[in-house]
Scaffold this motif. Structure first.
Motif, PDB file in Angstrom:
ATOM      1  N   GLY A  53       0.482  -1.272  -0.236  1.00 23.07           N
ATOM      2  CA  GLY A  53       0.006   0.292   0.024  1.00 23.07           C
ATOM      3  C   GLY A  53       0.785   1.407  -0.267  1.00 23.07           C
ATOM      4  N   ILE A  54      -0.304   2.675   0.666  1.00 19.02           N
ATOM      5  CA  ILE A  54       0.913   3.988   0.522  1.00 19.02           C
ATOM      6  C   ILE A  54       1.644   3.844   1.688  1.00 19.02           C
ATOM      7  N   SER A  55       2.710   3.274   2.040  1.00 18.51           N
ATOM      8  CA  SER A  55       3.409   2.885   3.070  1.00 18.51           C
ATOM      9  C   SER A  55       4.083   2.777   2.429  1.00 18.51           C
ATOM     10  N   ILE A  56       4.758   1.964   1.371  1.00 18.02           N
ATOM     11  CA  ILE A  56       5.639   1.878   1.129  1.00 18.02           C
ATOM     12  C   ILE A  56       6.403   3.775   0.041  1.00 18.02           C
ATOM     13  N   LEU A  57       5.609   4.457  -0.341  1.00 19.94           N
ATOM     14  CA  LEU A  57       5.120   5.131  -1.230  1.00 19.94           C
ATOM     15  C   LEU A  57       5.297   6.396  -0.524  1.00 19.94           C
ATOM     16  N   LEU A  58       4.994   6.359   1.087  1.00 22.83           N
ATOM     17  CA  LEU A  58       5.676   6.889   1.622  1.00 22.83           C
ATOM     18  C   LEU A  58       6.778   6.943   2.833  1.00 22.83           C
ATOM     19  N   ILE A  59       7.575   5.778   3.026  1.00 26.96           N
ATOM     20  CA  ILE A  59       8.848   5.481   3.052  1.00 26.96           C
ATOM     21  C   ILE A  59       9.606   5.977   1.962  1.00 26.96           C
ATOM     22  N   ALA A  60       9.278   5.525   0.643  1.00 25.29           N
ATOM     23  CA  ALA A  60      10.438   5.621  -0.499  1.00 25.29           C
ATOM     24  C   ALA A  60      10.565   7.793  -0.364  1.00 25.29           C
ATOM     25  N   LEU A  61       9.181   8.044  -0.594  1.00 24.69           N
ATOM     26  CA  LEU A  61       9.215   9.394  -0.767  1.00 24.69           C
ATOM     27  C   LEU A  61      10.213  10.437   0.689  1.00 24.69           C
ATOM     28  N   LEU A  62       9.728   9.734   1.421  1.00 23.92           N
ATOM     29  CA  LEU A  62      10.921  10.319   2.867  1.00 23.92           C
ATOM     30  C   LEU A  62      12.820  10.337   2.445  1.00 23.92           C
ATOM     31  N   GLY A  63      12.589   8.976   2.336  1.00 26.12           N
ATOM     32  CA  GLY A  63      13.797   8.117   1.827  1.00 26.12           C
ATOM     33  C   GLY A  63      14.483   8.760   1.033  1.00 26.12           C
ATOM     34  N   PHE A  64      14.248   8.789   0.344  1.00 25.29           N
ATOM     35  CA  PHE A  64      14.101   9.800  -0.986  1.00 25.29           C
ATOM     36  C   PHE A  64      14.877  11.403  -1.314  1.00 25.29           C
ATOM     37  N   GLY A  65      14.287  11.781  -0.305  1.00 27.22           N
ATOM     38  CA  GLY A  65      14.135  13.321  -0.848  1.00 27.22           C
ATOM     39  C   GLY A  65      14.630  13.623   1.044  1.00 27.22           C
ATOM     40  N   TYR A  66      14.826  12.908   1.494  1.00 27.49           N
ATOM     41  CA  TYR A  66      16.254  12.850   2.394  1.00 27.49           C
ATOM     42  C   TYR A  66      17.481  12.626   1.757  1.00 27.49           C
ATOM     43  N   TYR A  67      17.919  12.383   0.883  1.00 23.54           N
ATOM     44  CA  TYR A  67      18.890  11.364   0.354  1.00 23.54           C
ATOM     45  C   TYR A  67      19.500  12.860  -0.685  1.00 23.54           C
ATOM     46  N   PHE A  68      18.096  13.370  -1.207  1.00 18.16           N
ATOM     47  CA  PHE A  68      18.248  14.809  -1.683  1.00 18.16           C
ATOM     48  C   PHE A  68      18.839  16.189  -1.582  1.00 18.16           C
ATOM     49  N   TYR A  69      18.092  15.923  -0.214  1.00 19.08           N
ATOM     50  CA  TYR A  69      18.211  16.910   0.741  1.00 19.08           C
ATOM     51  C   TYR A  69      19.690  17.369   1.139  1.00 19.08           C
TER      52      TYR A  69
END
Length: 134
Positions: free
Chosen positions: A36-52
């Protein structure tokens, strides 16, 4: 702790693209939207932090294209897993299993012939952005 808002927003927007691709690949490999949506949120947070963590927008975009290249290289593996899961769960006889295997091989081939060139293009774009002057 100072947060650069422009850099954070850019990282979030750029993180959304590979997060959606990761979500799609994981749900295909699982055979359903079980995660579900939990993978999308975890990936978004992880990639967002990595790109930040990157100091410039070009660095963030370069990292995004590099991550997309890796995800596209993994797409044949995802369809291989999907073929195994589908064949194990949805076939009753030998003929159905053979048909599912043939279809899976074709699907893996298409993913390979589309994913490999696109991964190469995304990798080259990421290197070009990484080495270009600010």
């Amino acid at each position: 702790m100072n947060i650069n808002v422009k850099q954070a927003v850019t990282a979030g927007i750029l993180g959304l693209i590979p997060a959606i691709v990761a979500y799609m690949l994981i749900t295909i490999a699982a055979g359903a939207e079980t995660l579900g949506i939990s993978i999308l949120l975890i990936a978004l947070l992880g990639f967002g932090y990595y790109f930040y963590q990157k100091t410039s927008i070009k660095g963030q975009a370069s990292s995004m294209f590099f991550v997309l290249a890796i995800e596209l290289l993994l797409s044949p593996l995802v369809f291989l897993i999907y073929t195994f899961v589908f064949t194990a769960e949805n076939t009753a006889g030998d003929a159905e299993a053979a048909g599912a295997a043939i279809g899976g091989i074709l699907l893996i081939g298409v993913a390979f012939f589309i994913g490999l060139p696109l991964a190469g293009v995304f990798y080259l774009i990421s290197r070009k952005l990484d080495t270009s002057p600010e």
